[in-house]
Enzyme design. Structure first.
Site, PDB file in Angstrom:
ATOM      1  N   VAL A 180      -0.352 -30.810  -3.001  1.00 52.63           N
ATOM      2  CA  VAL A 180      -1.412 -29.788  -2.981  1.00 52.63           C
ATOM      3  C   VAL A 180      -2.565 -30.247  -2.091  1.00 52.63           C
ATOM      4  O   VAL A 180      -3.671 -29.733  -2.194  1.00 52.63           O
ATOM      5  CB  VAL A 180      -1.950 -29.477  -4.401  1.00 52.63           C
ATOM      6  CG1 VAL A 180      -0.945 -28.668  -5.204  1.00 52.63           C
ATOM      7  CG2 VAL A 180      -2.345 -30.748  -5.145  1.00 52.63           C
ATOM      8  N   ALA A 181      -2.306 -31.246  -1.223  1.00 53.86           N
ATOM      9  CA  ALA A 181      -3.387 -31.798  -0.391  1.00 53.86           C
ATOM     10  C   ALA A 181      -3.391 -31.099   0.973  1.00 53.86           C
ATOM     11  O   ALA A 181      -4.003 -30.030   1.125  1.00 53.86           O
ATOM     12  CB  ALA A 181      -3.209 -33.301  -0.255  1.00 53.86           C
ATOM     13  N   ARG A 182      -2.706 -31.661   1.957  1.00 54.24           N
ATOM     14  CA  ARG A 182      -2.559 -31.047   3.262  1.00 54.24           C
ATOM     15  C   ARG A 182      -1.154 -31.364   3.762  1.00 54.24           C
ATOM     16  O   ARG A 182      -0.633 -32.453   3.497  1.00 54.24           O
ATOM     17  CB  ARG A 182      -3.584 -31.601   4.268  1.00 54.24           C
ATOM     18  CG  ARG A 182      -4.985 -31.035   4.124  1.00 54.24           C
ATOM     19  CD  ARG A 182      -5.094 -29.559   4.549  1.00 54.24           C
ATOM     20  NE  ARG A 182      -6.447 -29.043   4.410  1.00 54.24           N
ATOM     21  CZ  ARG A 182      -6.922 -28.457   3.305  1.00 54.24           C
ATOM     22  NH1 ARG A 182      -6.158 -28.305   2.244  1.00 54.24           N
ATOM     23  NH2 ARG A 182      -8.162 -28.014   3.280  1.00 54.24           N
ATOM     24  N   ASP A 239       2.409 -26.698  -1.802  1.00 52.69           N
ATOM     25  CA  ASP A 239       1.420 -25.637  -1.563  1.00 52.69           C
ATOM     26  C   ASP A 239       0.961 -25.644  -0.110  1.00 52.69           C
ATOM     27  O   ASP A 239       0.368 -24.686   0.366  1.00 52.69           O
ATOM     28  CB  ASP A 239       0.211 -25.857  -2.484  1.00 52.69           C
ATOM     29  CG  ASP A 239      -0.772 -24.697  -2.457  1.00 52.69           C
ATOM     30  OD1 ASP A 239      -0.323 -23.546  -2.646  1.00 52.69           O
ATOM     31  OD2 ASP A 239      -1.976 -24.933  -2.232  1.00 52.69           O
ATOM     32  N   GLU A 277       1.507 -23.704   8.863  1.00 52.81           N
ATOM     33  CA  GLU A 277       1.240 -22.606   7.930  1.00 52.81           C
ATOM     34  C   GLU A 277       0.912 -21.343   8.715  1.00 52.81           C
ATOM     35  O   GLU A 277       0.186 -21.436   9.699  1.00 52.81           O
ATOM     36  CB  GLU A 277       0.074 -22.969   6.999  1.00 52.81           C
ATOM     37  CG  GLU A 277       0.405 -24.146   6.104  1.00 52.81           C
ATOM     38  CD  GLU A 277      -0.740 -24.545   5.158  1.00 52.81           C
ATOM     39  OE1 GLU A 277      -1.731 -23.790   5.058  1.00 52.81           O
ATOM     40  OE2 GLU A 277      -0.631 -25.602   4.529  1.00 52.81           O
ATOM     41  N   HIS A 297      -0.355 -22.002   0.118  1.00 57.14           N
ATOM     42  CA  HIS A 297      -1.677 -22.643   0.197  1.00 57.14           C
ATOM     43  C   HIS A 297      -2.689 -21.857  -0.650  1.00 57.14           C
ATOM     44  O   HIS A 297      -3.734 -21.422  -0.148  1.00 57.14           O
ATOM     45  CB  HIS A 297      -2.163 -22.767   1.643  1.00 57.14           C
ATOM     46  CG  HIS A 297      -3.268 -23.781   1.797  1.00 57.14           C
ATOM     47  ND1 HIS A 297      -3.498 -24.457   2.951  1.00 57.14           N
ATOM     48  CD2 HIS A 297      -4.197 -24.237   0.918  1.00 57.14           C
ATOM     49  CE1 HIS A 297      -4.529 -25.285   2.789  1.00 57.14           C
ATOM     50  NE2 HIS A 297      -4.965 -25.165   1.551  1.00 57.14           N
ATOM     51  N   ALA A 343      -5.588 -23.354  -5.230  1.00 58.51           N
ATOM     52  CA  ALA A 343      -6.968 -23.387  -5.727  1.00 58.51           C
ATOM     53  C   ALA A 343      -7.554 -21.981  -5.872  1.00 58.51           C
ATOM     54  O   ALA A 343      -8.737 -21.835  -6.185  1.00 58.51           O
ATOM     55  CB  ALA A 343      -7.846 -24.216  -4.791  1.00 58.51           C
TER      56      ALA A 343
HETATM   57  P1  NDP Z   1     -12.342 -35.855  -3.081  1.00 58.09           P
HETATM   58  O1  NDP Z   1     -13.099 -36.389  -1.945  1.00 58.09           O
HETATM   59  O2  NDP Z   1     -13.027 -35.547  -4.364  1.00 58.09           O
HETATM   60  O3  NDP Z   1     -11.169 -36.884  -3.466  1.00 58.09           O
HETATM   61  C1  NDP Z   1     -10.331 -37.525  -2.560  1.00 58.09           C
HETATM   62  C2  NDP Z   1      -9.848 -38.830  -3.184  1.00 58.09           C
HETATM   63  O4  NDP Z   1      -8.870 -39.426  -2.320  1.00 58.09           O
HETATM   64  C3  NDP Z   1     -10.954 -39.822  -3.379  1.00 58.09           C
HETATM   65  O5  NDP Z   1     -11.058 -40.051  -4.758  1.00 58.09           O
HETATM   66  C4  NDP Z   1     -10.490 -41.080  -2.643  1.00 58.09           C
HETATM   67  O6  NDP Z   1     -10.650 -42.160  -3.540  1.00 58.09           O
HETATM   68  C5  NDP Z   1      -9.028 -40.844  -2.371  1.00 58.09           C
HETATM   69  N1  NDP Z   1      -8.587 -41.384  -1.087  1.00 58.09           N
HETATM   70  C6  NDP Z   1      -9.155 -41.212   0.134  1.00 58.09           C
HETATM   71  N2  NDP Z   1      -8.444 -41.852   1.077  1.00 58.09           N
HETATM   72  C7  NDP Z   1      -7.406 -42.434   0.438  1.00 58.09           C
HETATM   73  C8  NDP Z   1      -6.318 -43.238   0.863  1.00 58.09           C
HETATM   74  N3  NDP Z   1      -6.173 -43.596   2.150  1.00 58.09           N
HETATM   75  N4  NDP Z   1      -5.410 -43.646  -0.060  1.00 58.09           N
HETATM   76  C9  NDP Z   1      -5.564 -43.312  -1.358  1.00 58.09           C
HETATM   77  N5  NDP Z   1      -6.581 -42.561  -1.820  1.00 58.09           N
HETATM   78  C10 NDP Z   1      -7.493 -42.148  -0.939  1.00 58.09           C
HETATM   79  O7  NDP Z   1     -11.579 -34.576  -2.527  1.00 58.09           O
HETATM   80  P2  NDP Z   1     -10.894 -33.401  -3.360  1.00 58.09           P
HETATM   81  O8  NDP Z   1     -10.168 -33.977  -4.515  1.00 58.09           O
HETATM   82  O9  NDP Z   1     -11.837 -32.298  -3.607  1.00 58.09           O
HETATM   83  O10 NDP Z   1      -9.850 -32.839  -2.285  1.00 58.09           O
HETATM   84  C11 NDP Z   1      -8.857 -33.686  -1.731  1.00 58.09           C
HETATM   85  C12 NDP Z   1      -8.123 -32.941  -0.620  1.00 58.09           C
HETATM   86  O11 NDP Z   1      -7.295 -31.938  -1.189  1.00 58.09           O
HETATM   87  C13 NDP Z   1      -9.041 -32.181   0.336  1.00 58.09           C
HETATM   88  O12 NDP Z   1      -9.479 -33.024   1.386  1.00 58.09           O
HETATM   89  C14 NDP Z   1      -8.159 -31.055   0.823  1.00 58.09           C
HETATM   90  O13 NDP Z   1      -7.493 -31.441   1.999  1.00 58.09           O
HETATM   91  C15 NDP Z   1      -7.150 -30.860  -0.291  1.00 58.09           C
HETATM   92  N6  NDP Z   1      -7.373 -29.599  -1.011  1.00 58.09           N
HETATM   93  C16 NDP Z   1      -6.347 -28.680  -1.080  1.00 58.09           C
HETATM   94  C17 NDP Z   1      -6.518 -27.493  -1.747  1.00 58.09           C
HETATM   95  C18 NDP Z   1      -5.418 -26.486  -1.813  1.00 58.09           C
HETATM   96  O14 NDP Z   1      -5.687 -25.303  -1.818  1.00 58.09           O
HETATM   97  N7  NDP Z   1      -4.158 -26.885  -1.901  1.00 58.09           N
HETATM   98  C19 NDP Z   1      -7.796 -27.150  -2.414  1.00 58.09           C
HETATM   99  C20 NDP Z   1      -8.784 -28.194  -2.328  1.00 58.09           C
HETATM  100  C21 NDP Z   1      -8.564 -29.370  -1.648  1.00 58.09           C
HETATM  101  P3  NDP Z   1     -11.214 -43.579  -3.008  1.00 58.09           P
HETATM  102  O15 NDP Z   1     -12.496 -43.280  -2.300  1.00 58.09           O
HETATM  103  O16 NDP Z   1     -11.345 -44.381  -4.234  1.00 58.09           O
HETATM  104  O17 NDP Z   1     -10.150 -44.061  -2.101  1.00 58.09           O
END
Ligand code: NDP
Length: 307
Positions: free
Chosen positions: A223-225, A249, A254, A273, A276
């Site tokens: 559900v990330a990218r 997702d 896309e 996608h 959310a």
């Molecule tokens: P946040 O910034 O809250 O969380 C991202 C987390 O990823 C952080 O806790 C960070 O933890 C961790 N992280 C970053 N880099 C790494 C890495 N290299 N390895 C492991 N962990 C890592 O973002 P969100 O949770 O709000 O959103 C995350 C992503 O999800 C967005 O960037 C977006 O691309 C995607 N998204 C998709 C949606 C959808 O509709 N499917 C909706 C919303 C978001 P730490 O700093 O401890 O490493």
């Protein structure tokens, strides 16, 4: 900077009607209006889904998404444009969507929905259905999305492990791993759920080695990218039976092209996608925008500032 006119760019229409947001913010002491590409010139700031080069003339861009991979951060910085995002609002929606995917697999609901289309009364094999308590889910990325997933799945009795850069403990997770132990963390899990931002570091983080490390009976959820996953490697692993299935997702391209093999696979759930999506999305975004308009007045640092 002086904020007199805030545009809500028509591109947000993919997620909610722009006028819902302008109505919600109508009481602000600034002009808030829906704008198309031609109307950007008249604004100081914009709330948007899409990126346009014309935004470089503005003082502030607010992205209605949490991900900001579509915005050229270096260029924005060079042009002194502030970028804020909508991180922090997608915990519950994503958590419930992911719980839905897992319940579809464990309770076989996706099969019943597919069979119903063909008026087919067909029970699963005796050992296909299972329950979630006692299973382990590894969430890669323990931020807003990951924490929302942990809260929802934790309540269903799933043992939660998380992967993040530091490896420090996170509320809601039974265990946390640093990202240099990714393969070990995902190797133990019944479900692997990806919630990291797309960065240079996470591009194709899930490649053939990662799918090799996962159990053959494990499900993969993204559900990330799309580009956090090497999609051909995922397709190979699914076709070779090296994974039990996947819920996706997001995709490298896309909309997912009609000829993608992913559409036709068993044990595969495709959502557009939209994990959310919620009818409250504009309210959640509106709160962040309102907060930042107020902060601008008092000279405080913007909330959710990315650039
Ligand atoms: P946040 O910034 O809250 O969380 C991202 C987390 O990823 C952080 O806790 C960070 O933890 C961790 N992280 C970053 N880099 C790494 C890495 N290299 N390895 C492991 N962990 C890592 O973002 P969100 O949770 O709000 O959103 C995350 C992503 O999800 C967005 O960037 C977006 O691309 C995607 N998204 C998709 C949606 C959808 O509709 N499917 C909706 C919303 C978001 P730490 O700093 O401890 O490493």
């Amino acid at each position: 900077f002086e904020l007199e006119r805030l545009g809500v760019h028509e591109s947000v229409d993919a997620v909610f009607p722009p006028a819902e947001l302008t109505d919600l913010l109508a009481d602000l002491p600034i002009d808030v209006a829906v704008v198309d590409d031609d109307g950007i010139d008249d604004c100081d700031a914009v709330v948007t889904l899409a990126y346009r080069e014309a935004f470089l003339e503005l003082d502030w861009i607010h992205s209605i998404q949490a991900g900001f991979d579509r915005f050229p951060r270096d260029v924005l910085e060079d042009h002194d444009v502030i970028l804020t995002n909508s991180a922090g609002i997608h915990d519950r929606t994503i958590g419930e969507t992911v719980a839905g995917y897992l319940l579809m697999f464990s309770r076989r609901l996706h099969d019943y929905v597919a069979n119903q289309q063909q008026r087919r009364w067909e029970r699963p094999e005796w050992d296909d259905a299972f329950t979630l308590p006692g299973s382990t889910a590894c969430v890669v990325g323990t931020g807003t999305l990951g924490s929302g997933v942990a809260e929802t799945l934790g309540a269903l009795g799933v043992h939660m492990t998380g992967v993040r850069r530091s490896g420090d403990p996170v509320p809601g997770f039974d265990e946390a791993y640093a990202n240099d132990r990714l393969l070990e963390a995902i190797g133990d899990a019944d479900f692997v759920i990806v919630t990291v931002p797309l960065t240079d570091e996470t591009h194709h983080l899930f490649d053939a080695d990662a799918f090799d490390a996962m159990r053959d009976d494990a499900y993969f959820v993204n559900v990330a990218r799309g580009s956090v996953v090497d999609e051909p490697a995922l397709i190979d692993a699914l076709e070779a039976g090296e994974l039990a299935g996947a819920a996706l997702d997001v995709f490298e391209e896309e909309p997912l092209p009609e000829d993608s093999p992913l559409w036709g696979m068993d044990e595969l759930i495709v959502s557009p996608h939209a994990a959310a999506y919620t009818r409250d999305y504009f309210r959640d975004v509106g709160e962040i925008v309102r907060e930042n308009v107020e902060r601008l007045e008092t000279g405080a640092e913007f909330h959710n500032r990315v650039v």
